[in-house]
Design a protein around this motif. Sequence first.
Motif, mmCIF file in Angstrom:
data_model
loop_
_atom_site.group_PDB
_atom_site.id
_atom_site.type_symbol
_atom_site.label_atom_id
_atom_site.label_comp_id
_atom_site.label_asym_id
_atom_site.label_seq_id
_atom_site.Cartn_x
_atom_site.Cartn_y
_atom_site.Cartn_z
ATOM 1 N N ARG A 69 25.825 31.307 42.261
ATOM 2 C CA ARG A 69 26.746 31.859 41.345
ATOM 3 C C ARG A 69 27.700 30.668 40.535
ATOM 4 O O ARG A 69 28.899 31.001 41.020
ATOM 5 C CB ARG A 69 27.484 33.047 41.607
ATOM 6 N N PRO A 70 26.954 29.637 40.215
ATOM 7 C CA PRO A 70 28.120 28.542 40.008
ATOM 8 C C PRO A 70 28.887 28.906 38.743
ATOM 9 O O PRO A 70 30.229 28.283 39.038
ATOM 10 C CB PRO A 70 27.054 27.222 39.888
ATOM 11 N N LEU A 71 28.346 29.529 37.788
ATOM 12 C CA LEU A 71 29.329 29.671 36.664
ATOM 13 C C LEU A 71 30.415 30.736 37.126
ATOM 14 O O LEU A 71 31.765 30.665 36.676
ATOM 15 C CB LEU A 71 28.722 30.074 35.354
ATOM 16 N N ALA A 72 29.990 31.758 37.747
ATOM 17 C CA ALA A 72 31.036 32.769 38.140
ATOM 18 C C ALA A 72 31.986 32.285 39.237
ATOM 19 O O ALA A 72 33.168 32.591 38.986
ATOM 20 C CB ALA A 72 30.247 34.071 39.190
ATOM 21 N N THR A 73 31.769 31.293 40.030
ATOM 22 C CA THR A 73 32.606 30.763 40.948
ATOM 23 C C THR A 73 33.918 29.735 40.245
ATOM 24 O O THR A 73 34.899 30.137 40.427
ATOM 25 C CB THR A 73 32.002 30.278 42.144
ATOM 26 N N VAL A 74 33.052 29.014 39.325
ATOM 27 C CA VAL A 74 34.168 28.161 38.398
ATOM 28 C C VAL A 74 34.753 29.273 37.430
ATOM 29 O O VAL A 74 36.322 28.819 37.456
ATOM 30 C CB VAL A 74 33.106 27.345 37.693
ATOM 31 N N THR A 75 34.486 30.081 37.010
ATOM 32 C CA THR A 75 35.328 30.908 36.369
ATOM 33 C C THR A 75 36.439 31.553 36.775
ATOM 34 O O THR A 75 37.602 31.672 36.439
ATOM 35 C CB THR A 75 34.511 31.941 35.400
ATOM 36 N N LEU A 76 36.161 32.071 37.980
ATOM 37 C CA LEU A 76 36.974 32.885 39.010
ATOM 38 C C LEU A 76 38.210 31.795 39.372
ATOM 39 O O LEU A 76 39.237 32.213 39.455
ATOM 40 C CB LEU A 76 36.193 33.486 40.083
ATOM 41 N N ALA A 77 37.590 30.774 39.866
ATOM 42 C CA ALA A 77 38.624 29.584 40.352
ATOM 43 C C ALA A 77 39.639 29.122 39.367
ATOM 44 O O ALA A 77 40.793 29.391 39.442
ATOM 45 C CB ALA A 77 37.894 28.502 41.040
ATOM 46 N N PHE A 78 39.028 28.403 38.342
ATOM 47 C CA PHE A 78 39.646 28.122 37.312
ATOM 48 C C PHE A 78 40.640 29.149 36.414
ATOM 49 O O PHE A 78 41.668 29.035 35.602
ATOM 50 C CB PHE A 78 38.986 27.111 36.326
ATOM 51 N N GLY A 79 39.925 30.181 36.283
ATOM 52 C CA GLY A 79 40.700 31.521 35.631
ATOM 53 C C GLY A 79 41.938 32.056 36.487
ATOM 54 O O GLY A 79 42.999 32.160 35.956
ATOM 55 N N SER A 80 41.813 31.657 37.790
ATOM 56 C CA SER A 80 42.876 31.805 38.700
ATOM 57 C C SER A 80 43.958 31.109 38.347
ATOM 58 O O SER A 80 45.276 31.209 38.406
ATOM 59 C CB SER A 80 42.572 32.148 40.083
ATOM 60 N N VAL A 81 43.467 29.552 38.348
ATOM 61 C CA VAL A 81 44.531 28.599 38.260
ATOM 62 C C VAL A 81 45.079 28.843 36.849
ATOM 63 O O VAL A 81 46.498 28.422 36.552
ATOM 64 C CB VAL A 81 43.770 27.347 37.730
ATOM 65 N N ILE A 82 44.502 29.122 35.655
ATOM 66 C CA ILE A 82 45.183 29.725 34.373
ATOM 67 C C ILE A 82 46.319 30.695 34.540
ATOM 68 O O ILE A 82 47.305 30.713 33.932
ATOM 69 C CB ILE A 82 44.209 29.874 33.341
ATOM 70 N N LEU A 83 45.872 31.834 35.403
ATOM 71 C CA LEU A 83 46.667 32.717 35.462
ATOM 72 C C LEU A 83 47.942 32.543 36.214
ATOM 73 O O LEU A 83 49.232 32.719 35.856
ATOM 74 C CB LEU A 83 46.116 34.026 36.117
ATOM 75 N N LEU A 84 47.727 31.783 37.483
ATOM 76 C CA LEU A 84 49.032 31.405 38.249
ATOM 77 C C LEU A 84 49.880 30.170 37.328
ATOM 78 O O LEU A 84 50.922 30.460 37.455
ATOM 79 C CB LEU A 84 48.382 30.485 39.315
ATOM 80 N N GLN A 85 49.247 29.467 36.436
ATOM 81 C CA GLN A 85 49.858 28.503 35.608
ATOM 82 C C GLN A 85 50.705 29.346 34.550
ATOM 83 O O GLN A 85 51.921 29.140 34.204
ATOM 84 C CB GLN A 85 49.223 27.729 34.786
ATOM 85 N N ALA A 86 50.178 30.486 33.943
ATOM 86 C CA ALA A 86 50.636 31.394 32.974
ATOM 87 C C ALA A 86 51.985 32.025 33.709
ATOM 88 O O ALA A 86 53.050 32.109 33.116
ATOM 89 C CB ALA A 86 50.024 32.157 32.557
ATOM 90 N N ALA A 87 51.882 32.653 34.910
ATOM 91 C CA ALA A 87 53.050 33.085 35.669
ATOM 92 C C ALA A 87 54.002 31.995 36.166
ATOM 93 O O ALA A 87 55.081 32.511 36.064
ATOM 94 C CB ALA A 87 52.513 33.694 37.006
ATOM 95 N N SER A 88 53.496 31.042 36.541
ATOM 96 C CA SER A 88 54.753 29.706 36.513
ATOM 97 C C SER A 88 55.566 29.639 35.244
ATOM 98 O O SER A 88 56.562 29.353 35.266
ATOM 99 C CB SER A 88 54.116 28.753 37.036
#
Length: 390
Positions: A69-88
């Motif tokens: 699941r290469p696309l799913a893992t990249v989406t979940l990982a960098f999507g989490s990065v975006i959410l964490l950056q937005a929270a910051s």
Amino acid sequence: MLRDDLRTLWTEPRPPDAPARVRRDWVLLAAGLAGVALEAALREDVVWRPVAVLFAVWLCVLPLWRRTRPLATVTLAFGSVILLQAASLVAAPSEPVGLNTGAIVLVLVYALPRWGSGREIVLGGAMTLAAFSLCALTDDVPAAEQVVGLVFLLLPGAIGAAVRFWLTARERQLEQVRSREREQLARELHDTVAHHVSAMVIISQAGRVLAATDPSAAVEALEGVEEEGARTLEEMRAMVAALRDRGVGAELSPPAGVADLERLVRTPGGRLRVDLGIDGELDALPPAVDAAVYRIVQESVTNALRHAVDATELVVRVAAERHTVRVSVRDDGRRTGRGRDGYGITGLRERATLLGGTLRAGPGADQGWHVEAELPRARSESVVHSRPRR
């Protein structure tokens, strides 16, 4: 041209036979979790410690699915990065949130072009660049460091693409070798069978002449043999015609076999002394097996002459047993740590498999290079449909 290249990239399928998980995946997970535990325990400047630890553990777990699941893992990982950056941005902490162990996300960047399809690479790359762009806009980092960070982020992806290209090119070369070996085998089978079929046609024609005073049933049977033989010969020539190179004649010459091994091992120059041993009844081998034995010895002798380091002797053994023929070629060269299992051996292995046998090649236990093959004397008998008697 650019549009065609983009369309080709978009429609590129995933590489086949992607492994789900291997042992090193669990080693990577254990190392990542150990790094998270150590960093969380030893660092005192970690902001939002529980959130940072959970985020790092999340990034360590995702690589378990990076191949399937290469696309799913990249989406979940960098999507989490975006959410964490937005929270910051909302909470405005004094330091960036996250652990350095989160760099394990680079494994996902490598896996995307290595195992993803074309559209997955495009979409995953867009998600990766979006996350990096958000971090670059919100973090107070000099432009030079941002460029270095982008190169550091994209480098694993470039390595993954290079590895995929190299493996694809190698597999394509191996497939070409297999195809050439099948073509050569088809030519040999065609020439051998054509000899027998031609003889059958000639004999049946002579039988018609001699059977002028015999019962009509004998003449009719001979006509049937002639008709079947001529049609078979015509169909076989048409089938193999596409395999022959242009300009190559259709001469019916039997391929070299066991009887030609004595001539083969008399190598000019005498750099290697060849000890040839032939044991058993080898006169009645099927033509395809006979030719395969010769090809295995020929390729093995050629490889030894070219690649065997400090070798003085080459031992060739061909032994016929009740149901099989065994071929063994061994040299006494020095082991250099580099194998000789190249495209020639790949072709021989393909030929042995097509004939229902096996071939193994590799370094010897003490020295030299060994080639061992086992070929059936004949294929398993199949049901024979006989013509009804008239």
